[in-house]
Design a protein around this motif. Structure first.
Motif, PDB file in Angstrom:
ATOM      1  N   ARG A   5      -9.231 -33.649  -2.344  1.00 15.23           N
ATOM      2  CA  ARG A   5     -10.225 -34.355  -1.524  1.00 15.23           C
ATOM      3  C   ARG A   5     -11.621 -34.182  -2.100  1.00 15.23           C
ATOM      4  O   ARG A   5     -12.387 -35.146  -2.228  1.00 15.23           O
ATOM      5  N   HIS A   6     -11.970 -32.938  -2.440  1.00 17.16           N
ATOM      6  CA  HIS A   6     -13.287 -32.645  -3.022  1.00 17.16           C
ATOM      7  C   HIS A   6     -13.497 -33.469  -4.288  1.00 17.16           C
ATOM      8  O   HIS A   6     -14.529 -34.141  -4.453  1.00 17.16           O
ATOM      9  N   ALA A   8     -11.973 -36.199  -5.301  1.00 17.88           N
ATOM     10  CA  ALA A   8     -12.009 -37.641  -5.053  1.00 17.88           C
ATOM     11  C   ALA A   8     -13.370 -38.069  -4.515  1.00 17.88           C
ATOM     12  O   ALA A   8     -13.906 -39.116  -4.904  1.00 17.88           O
ATOM     13  N   LEU A   9     -13.947 -37.277  -3.623  1.00 19.02           N
ATOM     14  CA  LEU A   9     -15.277 -37.602  -3.100  1.00 19.02           C
ATOM     15  C   LEU A   9     -16.319 -37.588  -4.211  1.00 19.02           C
ATOM     16  O   LEU A   9     -17.174 -38.486  -4.294  1.00 19.02           O
ATOM     17  N   GLN A  77     -15.953 -28.542   2.522  1.00 18.46           N
ATOM     18  CA  GLN A  77     -14.829 -28.713   3.442  1.00 18.46           C
ATOM     19  C   GLN A  77     -14.700 -27.547   4.414  1.00 18.46           C
ATOM     20  O   GLN A  77     -13.897 -27.598   5.350  1.00 18.46           O
ATOM     21  N   PRO A 108     -16.085 -33.596   5.534  1.00 17.52           N
ATOM     22  CA  PRO A 108     -15.051 -34.311   6.278  1.00 17.52           C
ATOM     23  C   PRO A 108     -14.759 -33.710   7.646  1.00 17.52           C
ATOM     24  O   PRO A 108     -14.193 -34.379   8.509  1.00 17.52           O
ATOM     25  N   MET A 157     -13.833 -43.412   2.519  1.00 18.30           N
ATOM     26  CA  MET A 157     -14.203 -42.256   3.341  1.00 18.30           C
ATOM     27  C   MET A 157     -13.840 -42.479   4.806  1.00 18.30           C
ATOM     28  O   MET A 157     -13.479 -41.539   5.521  1.00 18.30           O
ATOM     29  N   MET A 160     -10.425 -41.514   5.212  1.00 16.82           N
ATOM     30  CA  MET A 160     -10.333 -40.052   5.178  1.00 16.82           C
ATOM     31  C   MET A 160     -10.538 -39.441   6.563  1.00 16.82           C
ATOM     32  O   MET A 160      -9.783 -38.552   6.979  1.00 16.82           O
ATOM     33  N   HIS A 190      -8.299 -42.771  -4.467  1.00 21.21           N
ATOM     34  CA  HIS A 190      -9.309 -41.920  -3.842  1.00 21.21           C
ATOM     35  C   HIS A 190      -8.968 -41.687  -2.368  1.00 21.21           C
ATOM     36  O   HIS A 190      -8.976 -40.549  -1.884  1.00 21.21           O
ATOM     37  N   SER A 193      -5.928 -39.454  -1.936  1.00 22.53           N
ATOM     38  CA  SER A 193      -6.194 -38.040  -2.261  1.00 22.53           C
ATOM     39  C   SER A 193      -6.986 -37.343  -1.162  1.00 22.53           C
ATOM     40  O   SER A 193      -6.824 -36.151  -0.937  1.00 22.53           O
ATOM     41  N   MET A 194      -7.858 -38.092  -0.468  1.00 22.03           N
ATOM     42  CA  MET A 194      -8.748 -37.488   0.521  1.00 22.03           C
ATOM     43  C   MET A 194      -8.126 -37.373   1.908  1.00 22.03           C
ATOM     44  O   MET A 194      -8.673 -36.697   2.762  1.00 22.03           O
ATOM     45  N   SER A 195      -6.990 -38.028   2.137  1.00 22.97           N
ATOM     46  CA  SER A 195      -6.481 -38.174   3.497  1.00 22.97           C
ATOM     47  C   SER A 195      -5.451 -37.106   3.865  1.00 22.97           C
ATOM     48  O   SER A 195      -4.810 -36.505   3.002  1.00 22.97           O
TER      49      SER A 195
END
Length: 296
Positions: A5-6, A8-9, A77, A108, A157, A160, A190, A193-195
């Motif tokens: 997640r980190h 991807a952001l 996070q 997030p 986002m 996410m 992206h 990966s973040m979800s």
């Protein structure tokens, strides 16, 4: 500790540095210089030998010789980073570039966002830093596919943090169909990966009903398998056409049952063998050997 997640952001901001400026101005109400020049800067900005001072991302507005403003982007996070470190980042970059500095913290999690939104006492009299925080409450709920297509980074986002709302995921995937082919898989990756796991399942479910390929782990397996099978099928069809073309060129009559057998065959090696025999065969039945059997 970096995570999918980190990372991807950070890739979202690195891929389009103007995104940080737009978030600060449009979502968080910050007054920033007006300039079309926004560039990536080195994330390490020590001014003397010391412990490393390295942020996640540093963006500079304005020309290199006369920077107008700098933005430090940090993805947090949890609450493990001492907020005073953010003040240290800002002070070091201000000394290095000689321009104003804004710290943007992307969180997030709502509790983490509240933690970093508080004023930061640096320990130096008169120096208090208040970071700009982008958290779940300030990331918009995007349910309009046109908005998702126009703002794919924010839409990713939104998935996410608001992805449990099916309309958000549907708008995101629909918006991707409006993007250039090379961009859509990237933004899907992206968001994936973040979800959270349940949102990933929803993304996969919706993705299976669309025609465009994407590259999540799920899609790599299923679309990759489909593409490989499609390639094999296409080569087999070409080989079957070659067999029939050779037979037709030699003036040999091909009964319907033999034609169907050739066109239905998906064994590329067998088709190539038939094509070689077709060059010298006296009748179409000479194509087949006992090893071919009755099945294609």
């Amino acid at each position: 500790m970096p995570s999918p997640r980190h990372d991807a952001l950070i890739r979202l901001f690195r891929g389009r540095p103007q995104l940080a400026v737009e978030i600060l101005r449009d979502l968080l109400g910050q007054d920033l210089p007006t300039t079309p020049l926004v560039r990536l800067e080195s994330t390490t900005f020590n001014t003397r030998p010391s412990d490393a001072i390295e942020a996640d991302l540093v963006l500079v507005m304005g020309p290199p010789a006369d920077p107008a403003h700098a933005v430090i982007v940090e993805v947090q996070q949890d609450r493990s980073k001492d907020p005073r470190q953010l003040a240290r980042y800002a002070a070091a970059l201000w000394l290095l570039l000689g321009c104003g500095v804004t710290v943007l913290v992307v969180c997030p999690d709502a509790r983490t966002a509240a933690h970093y939104a508080r004023p930061i006492d640096s320990g130096l009299p008169g120096y208090r830093l208040r970071a700009c925080v982008l958290g779940p409450d300030t990331i918009p709920v995007i349910t309009d596919p046109q908005q998702a297509a126009a703002q794919p980074e924010l839409a990713a986002m939104a998935v996410m943090v608001h992805g449990r709302d099916r309309k958000v995921v549907e708008a995101f995937t629909a918006g991707l169909t409006e993007l250039p082919k090379g961009d859509a898989p990237q933004y899907y990756e992206h968001a994936y990966s973040m979800s959270a796991p349940e949102v990933r399942c929803l993304l996969e479910e919706i993705m299976t009903s669309t025609a465009w390929p994407v590259y999540s782990p799920f899609a790599r397996e299923h679309y990759g398998r489909g593409m490989a099978e499609g390639e094999i099928k296409g080569r087999a069809e070409e080989a079957a056409r070659l067999v029939l073309l050779v037979l037709a060129t030699r003036g040999l009559d091909v009964p319907d049952d033999i034609r169907d057998r050739i066109t239905a065959c998906t064994d590329l090696a067998r088709l190539e063998s038939w094509a070689a025999r077709a060059v010298t065969a006296r009748t179409v039945h000479d194509l087949f050997s006992e090893a071919d059997g009755e099945d294609s």
